[in-house]
Design an enzyme around this catalytic site. Structure first.
Site, PDB file in Angstrom:
ATOM      1  N   HIS A 236      43.301  31.360  37.330  1.00 51.62           N
ATOM      2  CA  HIS A 236      42.633  31.509  36.213  1.00 51.62           C
ATOM      3  C   HIS A 236      43.559  32.275  34.601  1.00 51.62           C
ATOM      4  O   HIS A 236      43.748  33.302  34.720  1.00 51.62           O
ATOM      5  CB  HIS A 236      40.674  31.743  35.940  1.00 51.62           C
ATOM      6  CG  HIS A 236      40.311  31.707  34.388  1.00 51.62           C
ATOM      7  ND1 HIS A 236      38.968  32.310  34.219  1.00 51.62           N
ATOM      8  CD2 HIS A 236      41.361  31.223  33.445  1.00 51.62           C
ATOM      9  CE1 HIS A 236      38.389  32.007  33.553  1.00 51.62           C
ATOM     10  NE2 HIS A 236      39.644  31.380  32.162  1.00 51.62           N
TER      11      HIS A 236
ATOM     12  N   ASP B 293      32.800  28.769  34.170  1.00 52.25           N
ATOM     13  CA  ASP B 293      33.238  30.157  34.744  1.00 52.25           C
ATOM     14  C   ASP B 293      32.414  30.959  34.306  1.00 52.25           C
ATOM     15  O   ASP B 293      32.257  31.148  32.889  1.00 52.25           O
ATOM     16  CB  ASP B 293      34.301  30.074  34.630  1.00 52.25           C
ATOM     17  CG  ASP B 293      34.936  31.179  34.930  1.00 52.25           C
ATOM     18  OD1 ASP B 293      33.758  32.060  36.062  1.00 52.25           O
ATOM     19  OD2 ASP B 293      36.480  31.827  34.655  1.00 52.25           O
TER      20      ASP B 293
ATOM     21  N   MET C  14      44.681  38.374  33.514  1.00 53.82           N
ATOM     22  CA  MET C  14      43.965  38.778  32.177  1.00 53.82           C
ATOM     23  C   MET C  14      45.626  39.571  31.721  1.00 53.82           C
ATOM     24  O   MET C  14      46.052  40.298  32.551  1.00 53.82           O
ATOM     25  CB  MET C  14      42.971  39.034  31.710  1.00 53.82           C
ATOM     26  CG  MET C  14      41.802  38.490  32.599  1.00 53.82           C
ATOM     27  SD  MET C  14      40.215  39.780  31.990  1.00 53.82           S
ATOM     28  CE  MET C  14      38.811  38.455  33.343  1.00 53.82           C
TER      29      MET C  14
ATOM     30  N   ASP D 165      41.466  35.536  38.549  1.00 57.14           N
ATOM     31  CA  ASP D 165      41.356  36.213  37.115  1.00 57.14           C
ATOM     32  C   ASP D 165      42.856  36.364  36.128  1.00 57.14           C
ATOM     33  O   ASP D 165      42.741  38.241  36.615  1.00 57.14           O
ATOM     34  CB  ASP D 165      40.488  36.621  36.139  1.00 57.14           C
ATOM     35  CG  ASP D 165      38.880  35.883  36.323  1.00 57.14           C
ATOM     36  OD1 ASP D 165      39.003  34.351  35.944  1.00 57.14           O
ATOM     37  OD2 ASP D 165      37.973  35.950  37.905  1.00 57.14           O
TER      38      ASP D 165
ATOM     39  N   HIS E 179      39.355  32.494  42.957  1.00 54.92           N
ATOM     40  CA  HIS E 179      39.843  32.256  42.013  1.00 54.92           C
ATOM     41  C   HIS E 179      39.902  33.803  41.269  1.00 54.92           C
ATOM     42  O   HIS E 179      39.456  34.649  41.289  1.00 54.92           O
ATOM     43  CB  HIS E 179      38.191  32.058  41.091  1.00 54.92           C
ATOM     44  CG  HIS E 179      38.220  31.849  39.312  1.00 54.92           C
ATOM     45  ND1 HIS E 179      38.291  30.230  39.287  1.00 54.92           N
ATOM     46  CD2 HIS E 179      37.536  32.964  38.618  1.00 54.92           C
ATOM     47  CE1 HIS E 179      38.639  30.848  37.635  1.00 54.92           C
ATOM     48  NE2 HIS E 179      37.906  32.320  37.602  1.00 54.92           N
TER      49      HIS E 179
ATOM     50  N   SER F 261      35.459  34.746  42.900  1.00 53.09           N
ATOM     51  CA  SER F 261      36.645  35.672  41.534  1.00 53.09           C
ATOM     52  C   SER F 261      36.100  36.737  41.889  1.00 53.09           C
ATOM     53  O   SER F 261      34.652  37.211  42.359  1.00 53.09           O
ATOM     54  CB  SER F 261      35.791  35.187  39.741  1.00 53.09           C
ATOM     55  OG  SER F 261      36.359  36.845  39.353  1.00 53.09           O
TER      56      SER F 261
ATOM     57  N   MET G 230      44.435  34.001  31.336  1.00 51.57           N
ATOM     58  CA  MET G 230      43.522  34.200  29.573  1.00 51.57           C
ATOM     59  C   MET G 230      44.928  34.836  29.727  1.00 51.57           C
ATOM     60  O   MET G 230      44.324  36.325  29.777  1.00 51.57           O
ATOM     61  CB  MET G 230      42.904  35.167  30.452  1.00 51.57           C
ATOM     62  CG  MET G 230      41.005  34.285  31.209  1.00 51.57           C
ATOM     63  SD  MET G 230      39.599  34.801  31.362  1.00 51.57           S
ATOM     64  CE  MET G 230      40.094  35.173  33.533  1.00 51.57           C
TER      65      MET G 230
ATOM     66  N   MET H 243      34.223  26.936  29.490  1.00 55.87           N
ATOM     67  CA  MET H 243      33.614  28.874  30.012  1.00 55.87           C
ATOM     68  C   MET H 243      31.939  28.829  29.655  1.00 55.87           C
ATOM     69  O   MET H 243      31.888  28.578  28.398  1.00 55.87           O
ATOM     70  CB  MET H 243      34.290  29.542  28.769  1.00 55.87           C
ATOM     71  CG  MET H 243      36.301  29.972  29.543  1.00 55.87           C
ATOM     72  SD  MET H 243      36.203  30.722  31.066  1.00 55.87           S
ATOM     73  CE  MET H 243      35.772  32.130  30.651  1.00 55.87           C
TER      74      MET H 243
END
Ligand code: DX5
Ligand code: ZN
Length: 227
Positions: A67, A177, A38, A36, A34, A10, A69, A138
């Site tokens: 991913h 993760d 957000m 992330d 990966h 990540s 979020m 998670m």
């Protein structure tokens, strides 16, 4: 024969001002990147807007595991799939219609990941297991890198692995993760995880590619396929 394990670094803790170079460091050693995403709503942190995320997806040579979020993955996740993202993972807790979002990601050409936060039980998402390519359990509260690995999530990992062992057809990857490091990865692999996201362990190390190799070695020595 040793079962395959997957290491997905990540970039959350990489230098955001020099991402091209940061990603190059781990590219030959890694199975996927990966990413992330957000939105400062679903989690109290912000990483990339959709335009920047798409730029990263397009410039890296690695397959991208997004991913998300974010709130409203129902409308946003399929756009990531359309962009050529390898796998698009959304949070069960954020989705209005999980089944429809799974099918919209798939019909736009990406693999489907479903993520659950530490307080969400495996039983809540069990009905979707046959329709996804990856379950993400998670091992920290989503939002920030560098948190401590939640050992108590290993019960859930074991339950998920037992379920996967009983599945007859395509078996989803079991990803974890958060807090993955040389200290914690063997425990997670023993519990049944076979896909590992690692952020600070990789990017805080002096040699990120070597760290990926070391994590892979420990994971594959400890992951035994039970199906
Ligand atoms: C946390 C993110 C993780 C994060 C992991 O919400 O989903 O992917 O980068 O970072 P580490 O490996 O430092 O816990
Ligand atoms: Zn993540």
């Amino acid at each position: 024969m040793a079962a395959q394990v997957y290491i997905y670094p990540s970039i959350l803790n990489a230098n955001f001002d020099d991402l091209e170079n940061e990603i190059k460091k781990i590219t030959p050693a890694s199975d996927a990147l990966h990413l992330d995403v957000m939105d400062n709503q679903f989690v109290p942190n912000f990483t990339f807007d959709i335009a920047r995320a798409f730029e990263i997806i397009n410039f890296t040579k690695l397959p991208v595991d997004a991913h998300l979020m974010i709130c409203d993955p129902d409308s946003i996740a399929p756009k990531y799939a359309e962009q050529g993202t390898h796998s698009v993972t959304f949070h069960f807790e954020a989705a209005n219609n999980v089944a429809t979002t799974i099918s919209n990601i798939r019909s736009n050409g990406a693999k489907v990941g479903l993520a659950i936060k530490p307080a969400t039980s495996f039983q809540e998402i069990e009905e979707f297991m046959a329709d996804i390519d990856m379950l993400l359990i998670m091992t920290v509260e989503p939002g920030f890198g560098g948190q401590s690995f939640m050992h108590d999530q290993m019960v859930k990992v074991r339950t998920a692995r037992e379920h996967i062992g009983r599945m007859k057809k395509e078996k989803p990857l079991l990803q974890i993760d958060g807090g993955v490091s040389l200290v914690t990865i063997a425990e997670a692999a023993l519990a049944g995880a076979n896909c590992f996201v690692a952020g600070s362990a990789v990017y805080k190390s002096a040699d990120p590619a070597k760290m990926v190799d070391q994590l892979r070695k420990l994971a594959s020595e400890n992951f035994v396929v039970k199906n």
